[in-house]
Enzyme design. Structure first.
Site, short mmCIF file in Angstrom:
data_model
loop_
_atom_site.label_atom_id
_atom_site.label_comp_id
_atom_site.label_asym_id
_atom_site.label_seq_id
_atom_site.Cartn_x
_atom_site.Cartn_y
_atom_site.Cartn_z
N ASP A 281 0.81 -1.22 0.00
CA ASP A 281 0.00 0.00 0.00
C ASP A 281 0.84 1.27 0.00
O ASP A 281 0.46 2.29 0.56
CB ASP A 281 -0.96 0.01 1.22
CG ASP A 281 -1.87 -1.19 1.21
OD1 ASP A 281 -2.24 -1.65 0.12
OD2 ASP A 281 -2.22 -1.68 2.30
N LYS B 121 1.76 2.09 -5.04
CA LYS B 121 2.30 1.50 -6.29
C LYS B 121 1.36 1.77 -7.45
O LYS B 121 1.80 2.14 -8.54
CB LYS B 121 2.49 -0.03 -6.11
CG LYS B 121 3.49 -0.41 -5.04
CD LYS B 121 3.60 -1.92 -4.88
CE LYS B 121 2.36 -2.55 -4.31
NZ LYS B 121 2.07 -2.21 -2.90
N GLN C 9 1.94 -6.24 -3.09
CA GLN C 9 2.42 -6.28 -1.71
C GLN C 9 3.70 -5.44 -1.58
O GLN C 9 3.88 -4.50 -2.33
CB GLN C 9 2.64 -7.73 -1.23
CG GLN C 9 1.34 -8.52 -1.01
CD GLN C 9 0.73 -9.07 -2.28
OE1 GLN C 9 1.38 -9.75 -3.04
NE2 GLN C 9 -0.52 -8.78 -2.51
N GLY D 53 -4.53 -4.53 -3.66
CA GLY D 53 -5.50 -3.49 -3.98
C GLY D 53 -4.73 -2.27 -4.42
O GLY D 53 -4.09 -1.62 -3.60
N HIS D 54 -4.71 -2.00 -5.72
CA HIS D 54 -3.93 -0.89 -6.27
C HIS D 54 -4.88 0.21 -6.74
O HIS D 54 -5.69 -0.01 -7.63
CB HIS D 54 -3.05 -1.38 -7.42
CG HIS D 54 -2.04 -2.40 -6.99
ND1 HIS D 54 -1.23 -3.08 -7.85
CD2 HIS D 54 -1.71 -2.86 -5.75
CE1 HIS D 54 -0.45 -3.91 -7.18
NE2 HIS D 54 -0.73 -3.79 -5.90
P1 GDP Z 1 -0.79 0.22 -3.54
O1 GDP Z 1 -1.38 -1.04 -3.02
O2 GDP Z 1 0.66 0.33 -3.28
O3 GDP Z 1 -1.13 0.47 -4.98
O4 GDP Z 1 -1.47 1.40 -2.70
P2 GDP Z 1 -3.03 1.54 -2.33
O5 GDP Z 1 -3.77 1.93 -3.53
O6 GDP Z 1 -3.51 0.34 -1.59
O7 GDP Z 1 -2.95 2.70 -1.25
C1 GDP Z 1 -2.41 3.95 -1.54
C2 GDP Z 1 -3.50 5.02 -1.32
O8 GDP Z 1 -2.89 6.30 -1.25
C3 GDP Z 1 -4.51 5.11 -2.44
O9 GDP Z 1 -5.75 5.47 -1.90
C4 GDP Z 1 -3.97 6.23 -3.32
O10 GDP Z 1 -4.97 6.91 -4.05
C5 GDP Z 1 -3.37 7.14 -2.28
N1 GDP Z 1 -2.21 7.93 -2.70
C6 GDP Z 1 -1.21 7.58 -3.56
N2 GDP Z 1 -0.26 8.54 -3.60
C7 GDP Z 1 -0.67 9.51 -2.75
C8 GDP Z 1 -0.11 10.76 -2.33
O11 GDP Z 1 0.97 11.16 -2.73
N3 GDP Z 1 -0.82 11.48 -1.40
C9 GDP Z 1 -2.02 11.06 -0.92
N4 GDP Z 1 -2.63 11.83 -0.01
N5 GDP Z 1 -2.58 9.90 -1.30
C10 GDP Z 1 -1.91 9.13 -2.19
P1 IMO Z 2 -0.92 -4.29 -2.15
O1 IMO Z 2 -0.48 -4.90 -3.47
C1 IMO Z 2 -0.96 -4.58 2.19
C2 IMO Z 2 -1.04 -8.62 3.90
C3 IMO Z 2 -2.27 -9.05 4.67
C4 IMO Z 2 -1.63 -9.97 5.70
C5 IMO Z 2 -0.53 -10.65 4.88
C6 IMO Z 2 -0.91 -12.02 4.34
O2 IMO Z 2 -2.21 -3.57 -2.23
O3 IMO Z 2 0.18 -3.52 -1.54
P2 IMO Z 2 -2.47 -12.81 2.36
O4 IMO Z 2 -3.94 -12.60 2.10
O5 IMO Z 2 -1.59 -12.29 1.28
O6 IMO Z 2 -2.16 -14.23 2.71
O7 IMO Z 2 -2.15 -11.95 3.69
O8 IMO Z 2 -0.23 -9.79 3.82
N1 IMO Z 2 -1.28 -8.14 2.52
C7 IMO Z 2 -1.22 -6.86 2.15
N2 IMO Z 2 -1.01 -5.74 2.87
N3 IMO Z 2 -1.11 -4.50 0.85
C8 IMO Z 2 -1.29 -5.61 0.10
O9 IMO Z 2 -1.25 -5.58 -1.25
C9 IMO Z 2 -1.39 -6.86 0.75
N4 IMO Z 2 -1.59 -8.13 0.33
C10 IMO Z 2 -1.50 -8.90 1.42
O10 IMO Z 2 -2.92 -7.96 5.27
O11 IMO Z 2 -1.03 -9.22 6.71
MG MG Z 3 -2.88 -1.69 -1.77
#
Ligand code: GDP
Ligand code: IMO
Ligand code: MG
Length: 424
Positions: free
Chosen positions: A13, A16, A224, A40-41
């Site tokens: 998270d 990415k 991840q 979850g991207h």
């Molecule tokens: P990922 O799993 O690495 O793709 O990240 P996620 O999408 O799960 O979580 C990142 C969250 O931060 C998302 O809701 C993005 O829209 C948000 N986000 C990304 N870059 C920025 C930033 O520079 N500032 C803020 N405030 N939010 C951001």
């Molecule tokens: P993105 O790609 C954050 C965490 C789960 C748990 C551990 C194992 O959005 O960054 P699993 O279901 O994979 O067996 O769970 O890994 N986890 C993540 N945490 N971002 C993710 O993906 C994750 N995918 C799995 O919360 O701690």
């Molecule tokens: Mg994510």
């Protein structure tokens, strides 16, 4: 031509999705190489927020080939739901999506087993996403798994599914006191999925090596983060795949000589979802504040994310493990109202100072972070258009992070929108 791997440098998270969306503008192919719909991207385009779980985040640009590699585990139900979700947003993936014939398939018994394990063995609970990821990779490594190619061969599929159902039913009834699965129902359901998925199926390695010979640009999308990698993370509180850059080769069928660059995505502070050590975790008040400003809730499960100070020990470890060339620092804006910022530069445990990330899980649980402090900038950064627009203290904070982790900063993100991105 340039082939680029993008990896999360913390616990997932990191943002990415946003950075991949931006960089995939210059890519011809975007490839997911591990994980499954536990990811979850999030990509924000104008007022619209799009969350991708399995399909590469490059799909929002026209004329990209988006591949789900052999290292990914695919839940066909989730995949088809994502195809429909995108279609409803007027993004048609029919011409862009490809799926490796060697990717493993998630079945209903994997998802149930994931949940039952967590419930029964609470003391060693991982806090998984419940998507069946661990049990599916377990089957892959124990050589009982079912791949997309197996699913497309009715005879092989029948044989393999029968053996799996027999074994899983024994586990369900004897260990978990749970119901038995009917072979017939799953077989019929998955044959229907197979029919729908078939048009997308390819030999990922052949497609990518051909692309490389034509000097196309490939972007490998990690899911991840490094600390969730099964080899290099906070084991056992990890996911079940190699989310680090090395996974890009194994999980797509190309050789390491074909990778030109690795970019690490680094959040300006630290978060994690699920169980496991997080040495720099905030106290309750600060947690509440940052979680609220940073909207730190899981994109897949909606669970609140745990948050903490920037941990340079963790990111330095990620730079080494992945061979990270440059980093993209995201969510800098979330720290805009913090008068003082702390950076963890080492851990103290049993009188010993750790400057490198320890494998001993007890040391990680009990480690006392050693912090240095930086002055905050107390200014809005969300409207910055170039790096030099950032307040002096923000640039100082970034410079210190860069020096501590040993990687240059290429991108700074100050908001979720595409145009809140500064190239350094
Ligand atoms: P990922 O799993 O690495 O793709 O990240 P996620 O999408 O799960 O979580 C990142 C969250 O931060 C998302 O809701 C993005 O829209 C948000 N986000 C990304 N870059 C920025 C930033 O520079 N500032 C803020 N405030 N939010 C951001
Ligand atoms: P993105 O790609 C954050 C965490 C789960 C748990 C551990 C194992 O959005 O960054 P699993 O279901 O994979 O067996 O769970 O890994 N986890 C993540 N945490 N971002 C993710 O993906 C994750 N995918 C799995 O919360 O701690
Ligand atoms: Mg994510």
């Amino acid at each position: 031509m340039s082939n680029l791997v993008i990896v999360g440098a913390q616990w997932g998270d990191e943002g990415k999705g946003k950075i991949i969306d931006i960089l995939s503008k210059d890519a011809d192919y975007v490839v997911r190489y591990q994980g499954g719909n536990n990811a979850g991207h999030t990509v924000v385009v104008g007022k619209e927020e799009i969350i991708l779980h399995l399909i590469p985040s490059g799909v929002l640009h026209k004329n990209k080939v988006c591949i789900i590699g052999n290292g990914v585990v695919i839940d066909p139900e989730a995949l088809l739901a994502e195809v429909s979700y995108l279609k409803a947003k007027k993004i048609n993936v029919n011409n862009s999506l490809r799926i490796s014939d060697s990717a493993h398939v998630i079945f209903p018994y994997h998802k149930i087993l994931d949940k039952l394990r967590e419930e029964k063995f609470r003391k060693t609970k991982i806090g998984t996403t419940g998507r069946g990821i661990g049990p599916c990779y377990t089957d892959k490594l124990s050589r009982g798994g079912i791949r997309i190619a197996d699913l497309l061969n009715k005879r092989i599929f029948k044989e393999k599914l029968e053996a799996n159902i027999e074994e899983k039913n024994a586990i369900f009834t004897k260990v978990y006191n749970y119901k038995r699965y009917s072979f017939k129902d799953i077989y019929a359901q998955y044959l229907k999925y197979a029919k729908k998925i078939k048009p997308y199926v390819c030999n990922c390695s052949v497609v990518l090596n051909e692309a490389i010979s034509k000097r196309k640009n490939i972007l490998f999308e990690g899911a991840q983060g490094t600390l969730l990698d099964v080899d290099h993370g906070t084991y056992p509180f990890v996911t079940s795949s190699n989310s680090t850059a090395g996974g890009a080769c194994v999980g797509s069928g190309i050789g390491p000589t074909k990778i030109d660059k690795v970019i690490g995505i680094v959040k300006a502070y630290t978060t994690r979802v699920g169980e496991g050590p997080l040495p720099t975790e905030f106290s309750a008040d600060l947690l509440k504040k940052i979680r609220h400003i940073g909207k730190e809730f899981g994109a897949t499960t909606g669970r609140p994310r745990r948050c903490g100070w920037f941990d340079a020990v963790v990111v330095k470890h990620a730079v080494a493990i992945n061979g990270i060339n440059t980093i993209a620092v995201t969510k800098l804006d979330v720290l805009d109202t913090m008068p003082i910022l702390k950076i963890c530069i080492g851990y103290k445990y049993k009188g010993k100072i750790y400057e490198n990330f320890p494998a001993d899980i007890e040391a990680l649980w009990k480690a006392k972070p050693i912090y240095e402090e930086c002055k905050g900038w107390m200014k809005d950064t969300t409207k910055a258009k170039k790096y030099s627009d950032l307040p002096n203290n923000a640039r100082k904070y970034l410079k210190r992070i860069s020096n501590l982790v040993g990687a240059k900063i290429q991108i700074v993100s100050v908001g979720s929108d595409r145009n809140q991105t500064l190239f350094v």
